[in-house]
Design a protein around this motif. Structure first.
Motif, PDB file in Angstrom:
ATOM      1  N   ARG A 256     -60.234 -12.321  36.564  1.00  0.00           N
ATOM      2  CA  ARG A 256     -60.154 -13.449  35.635  1.00  0.00           C
ATOM      3  C   ARG A 256     -60.714 -14.648  36.378  1.00  0.00           C
TER       4      ARG A 256
ATOM      5  N   VAL B 106     -65.624 -17.290  37.989  1.00  0.00           N
ATOM      6  CA  VAL B 106     -66.326 -16.788  36.824  1.00  0.00           C
ATOM      7  C   VAL B 106     -65.331 -16.019  35.978  1.00  0.00           C
ATOM      8  N   SER B 107     -65.453 -16.153  34.714  1.00  0.00           N
ATOM      9  CA  SER B 107     -64.596 -15.379  33.829  1.00  0.00           C
ATOM     10  C   SER B 107     -65.362 -14.978  32.597  1.00  0.00           C
ATOM     11  N   ALA B 108     -65.055 -13.834  32.084  1.00  0.00           N
ATOM     12  CA  ALA B 108     -65.703 -13.392  30.865  1.00  0.00           C
ATOM     13  C   ALA B 108     -65.016 -14.022  29.661  1.00  0.00           C
TER      14      ALA B 108
END
Lengths: 127, 127
Positions: free
Chosen positions: A4, A12-14
Motif C-alpha cells: 500500500r 506508490v499505491s494502486a
DNA sequence: CAGGATCCTAGTGGATACTG
DNA sequence: CAGTATCCACTAGGATCCTG
C-alpha cells in the motif's frame, strides 16, 4: 507484506483514492492536460483560442480538463463579464513548476527515443 | 495554426500514434507501470513475488504491464527453465533512469501536496 | 463566446478459470 | 510457477446539439 505504501524509494499505491501520487500521474497521463499546460506556458489564452489551436479537442474535454487543472490550482480562470463573455486561462506559479517537471520527462523521452523504438522493433520482430 | 507540434518549449501532440511523448505519458499514467518499476528499483523480483506484493493486481494486468515494459526496454525478463519455471524481472539501465525521472515527479507531488489539497477543498466548497 | 447537457463508443482494467 | 484465455464493467473521451 502487501504494497500500500512502499517506503523506499518513494510511496506508490494502486489505490485510486487518497493517493497523492495517483492524482499527479493521472493528470500527467490524461489526454489533454500536458498539452494545455504547455500552451499556457507561453502566456494566457482564451477558451476559444485554445479550442481553435488544439487539434481535435471537443468543447466537453477542453472544459473538463481546464476545470480539473483549475481545481488543482495549476491553472487560473479569469472571467471578464462582457457580452459576449471573455475567459482567460493562465498557468499559476505551481502550474508552471509542474510544467517544468513534465518538460524534464519530455527531455528524457527525446533522449531515449531511439532506444525505445529499437527495443520495440526488436521485440515485435522476434518474440 | 493548429497544434500538432508546439515548438516552444517542447513538442506535444494529442496524436496517439507516432508521438514519442504520448507513449511515455501513457506509460507513466497507466495504473501499474510506475508501481512495478519502483519495486524493481530495489532489485530483481519474480513474477509470483510481484503478484503477491502488489495489492490488487490481476495476473492479466501484471503480465500485460511487464510485457509492455519489456517491449520498451525498460524491464528485462530472464527465464530459468526449471520445473517449475522461474522468471525474474529487473530494471534495465534505461528503466532505471526513467524511474529516476518519475521519482522527481513524485518529489514534486509531495512538495505540492498541501497546496493541491487546499486548492481542491476551496474549489469544491465554493463554486 | 464559453460552455452545459446528452448520448454513445472504445479502450483499459477486473474476475476467474484453466494450462504447460 | 508463470502465465493464457474469456468474459465483463467502468470510465475516459468523442460527437452533437443547445443556451446564457
Amino acid at each position: 507484506m502487501s504494497v500500500r505504501h512502499i517506503d523506499v524509494p518513494y510511496s506508490v499505491s494502486a489505490n485510486t483514492d487518497n493517493c497523492l501520487l495517483r492524482g499527479v500521474l493521472d493528470r500527467v497521463g490524461d489526454k489533454w492536460s500536458v498539452l494545455i499546460m504547455s500552451l499556457l506556458l507561453d502566456g494566457p489564452r482564451r477558451y476559444s483560442d485554445l479550442r481553435r489551436v488544439i487539434d481535435g479537442i471537443s468543447p466537453r474535454m477542453l472544459t473538463l480538463t481546464l476545470r480539473g487543472l483549475e481545481r488543482d490550482g495549476l491553472v487560473l480562470r479569469k472571467v471578464t463579464p462582457t457580452t459576449p463573455p471573455k475567459v482567460d486561462y493562465s498557468l499559476t506559479q505551481v502550474g508552471r513548476t509542474l510544467s517544468g517537471q513534465v518538460s524534464e520527462l519530455i527531455g528524457w523521452a527525446e533522449q531515449h527515443y531511439a532506444y525505445i523504438s529499437d527495443s520495440r522493433r526488436r521485440y515485435d520482430e522476434k518474440g
